[in-house]
Design an enzyme around this catalytic site. Sequence first.
Site, PDB file in Angstrom:
ATOM      1  N   THR A 329       0.819  -1.216   0.000  1.00  0.00           N
ATOM      2  CA  THR A 329       0.000   0.000   0.000  1.00  0.00           C
ATOM      3  C   THR A 329       0.852   1.266   0.000  1.00  0.00           C
ATOM      4  O   THR A 329       2.053   1.225   0.258  1.00  0.00           O
ATOM      5  CB  THR A 329      -0.915   0.044   1.250  1.00  0.00           C
ATOM      6  OG1 THR A 329      -0.072   0.107   2.412  1.00  0.00           O
ATOM      7  CG2 THR A 329      -1.811  -1.174   1.324  1.00  0.00           C
ATOM      8  N   CYS A 330       0.180   2.393  -0.217  1.00  0.00           N
ATOM      9  CA  CYS A 330       0.856   3.700  -0.244  1.00  0.00           C
ATOM     10  C   CYS A 330       0.888   4.280   1.164  1.00  0.00           C
ATOM     11  O   CYS A 330       0.432   5.403   1.401  1.00  0.00           O
ATOM     12  CB  CYS A 330       0.116   4.664  -1.152  1.00  0.00           C
ATOM     13  SG  CYS A 330      -0.035   4.056  -2.801  1.00  0.00           S
ATOM     14  N   ASP A 331       1.375   3.524   2.114  1.00  0.00           N
ATOM     15  CA  ASP A 331       1.407   3.945   3.506  1.00  0.00           C
ATOM     16  C   ASP A 331       2.798   3.628   4.029  1.00  0.00           C
ATOM     17  O   ASP A 331       3.248   2.475   3.941  1.00  0.00           O
ATOM     18  CB  ASP A 331       0.337   3.156   4.289  1.00  0.00           C
ATOM     19  CG  ASP A 331       0.291   3.532   5.756  1.00  0.00           C
ATOM     20  OD1 ASP A 331       1.358   3.856   6.328  1.00  0.00           O
ATOM     21  OD2 ASP A 331      -0.792   3.481   6.346  1.00  0.00           O
ATOM     22  N   ASN A 372      -6.707   1.275   0.177  1.00  0.00           N
ATOM     23  CA  ASN A 372      -6.031   1.425  -1.122  1.00  0.00           C
ATOM     24  C   ASN A 372      -6.663   0.521  -2.200  1.00  0.00           C
ATOM     25  O   ASN A 372      -6.039   0.192  -3.189  1.00  0.00           O
ATOM     26  CB  ASN A 372      -4.535   1.053  -1.019  1.00  0.00           C
ATOM     27  CG  ASN A 372      -3.608   2.266  -1.019  1.00  0.00           C
ATOM     28  OD1 ASN A 372      -2.398   2.093  -1.089  1.00  0.00           O
ATOM     29  ND2 ASN A 372      -4.122   3.469  -0.942  1.00  0.00           N
TER      30      ASN A 372
END
Length: 391
Positions: A329-331, A372
Site C-alpha cells: 500500500t501507499c502507507d 487502497n
Amino acid sequence: MSTTFDRIRRFLTEHAPSSPCLVIDLDAVADRYREVAAAFENARVCYAVKANPAPPVISTLVSAGASFDVASPAEIKLCLAAGADPESLSYGNPIKKPSAIEFAHNVGVREFTCDAEGDLDNIARFAPGAQVQVRLLVEAPDSVTPFGRKFGCVPRRATELLLRAVELGLEPTGVSFHVGSQQLDPAAWELAAAAAATVFTACAEQGTTLRRLNIGGGFGVSYDREAPSLAEYAGTVDASLRAHFGQPLPELVLEPGRAMVAEAGLIRAEVVLVARKSATDPARWVYLDIGRYNGLAETENEAIAYRFEPVDDTGTAEEEGPVIIAGPTCDGDDVLYQHTPYRLPLALRAGDQLDILATGAYTASYSSVAFNGIEPLPTYCITGGRLISAH
Ligand SMILES: *Cc1c(COP(=O)(O)O)cnc(C)c1O
C-alpha cells in the site's frame, strides 16, 4: 506440522488461487483441539473466535466439542449458525453495549465477563440471573503482543464486583485473566493464578464460594523461536492450581485463539517488486502483495516474526542476502520487517511466490475492508486436501 503445510501446498499447486490468500487445513484445527483438550485434562476449552472466525473453522470446532469465547453479537451469530449451543458461548469482552448484552441473553448466552461496575450493572439489568466472572488485571511478564492495562481490575476490585453480583441477583462463578497473547513464559500463569486465588479467598470470607478459574489464552506458537509445548503450559497451570487453591480445585477454563489455528494456516503471497535505494544499499527492499492492511497486522512493531519460504527453490543459503520486507500500500507504515534480520534468495524476482508459515491466527480477521482498494485476505478452507469453502 509439515504434513499440514504439505496438504496446503498440494491444494495451492492444484488450484492456483490468486495471490495473496490464506489456506486453512481444517483437519489440523480438529487435531489441535484434541491436543489442547488432552493436555488440559478436565478443562473446558473455549476457542477465542477472533483469532480466525472463518465459518468452517467454527463448525469444525463445534463438531470437535469446543466451547467458544465470543466478543460481540456478530461472533455469537456466527457460532450459533455453525451449530454451537448458546450455553457453550462465553461472552468474554468486558467492553459491551447494553444492546449487545440483551442480544446475547435473548439467544441463550449464560456467561459474561466484566471488569467494571457499569458493565456489571448492565449485565444484571439486561441478562438477569446470568453467570458472571470478573477479569483480573494481572502483573505478568510481557508477552510478545501484550494487552497492557486495557482489561481487568485489581484483586480487591474484583472481589467487590463479585460480591456486588450476588446483591444484583447474578451468579458469580469466578475469575478470568489473560496473560497476553503469544506469552512465551509459562510462569505468567503462576503469578496470575496466585492473584486469582486471593480473590477466591476474599469472596469465601464473605460467604461467596467461587468455583471457576478462566486462565484465558496466550499459549505460544513457534514462529521464529520455539514456544513452550502444551504440556509445559499445562504442567505449570496444574502446579499453580495445586499450590494456590484448596480442594476441590476450581473448574478450569481456557481460551486459546492463536494456539488453536495458527499452525493450521499458510499464506501464499507474491513478490510485486524488488529494489535497492542506492547502488551501495546492502539490503534489497522486497515488496509483497500482502502487508499490514490485508492480513499481516501482527507485524506491527515487528512483534510476530513469521517464517517466509520461497515457493520455488531458488538456491542455497549462500545465495541469499538481507532484505527489508514491505507491503503493497501507499502507507509508510506498511513495512513488515526492517529491524528483524530477514534473508531471501538473491535470485528473487517480481512474480515469484512466497509462503508465510503458521499464519492461521490473527491474519484474515485483522484484514481491512479495502484500504487502497486492496481486497481483504481471502481464506480457503480444506479438509482431506479438498476445498470446502472460499470467502
Ligand atoms: C483474544 C482473546 C483470547 C485468545 O488469546 P490468544 O492469545 O490468541 O490465545 C482469549 N481470551 C480473550 C478474552 C481474548 O480477548
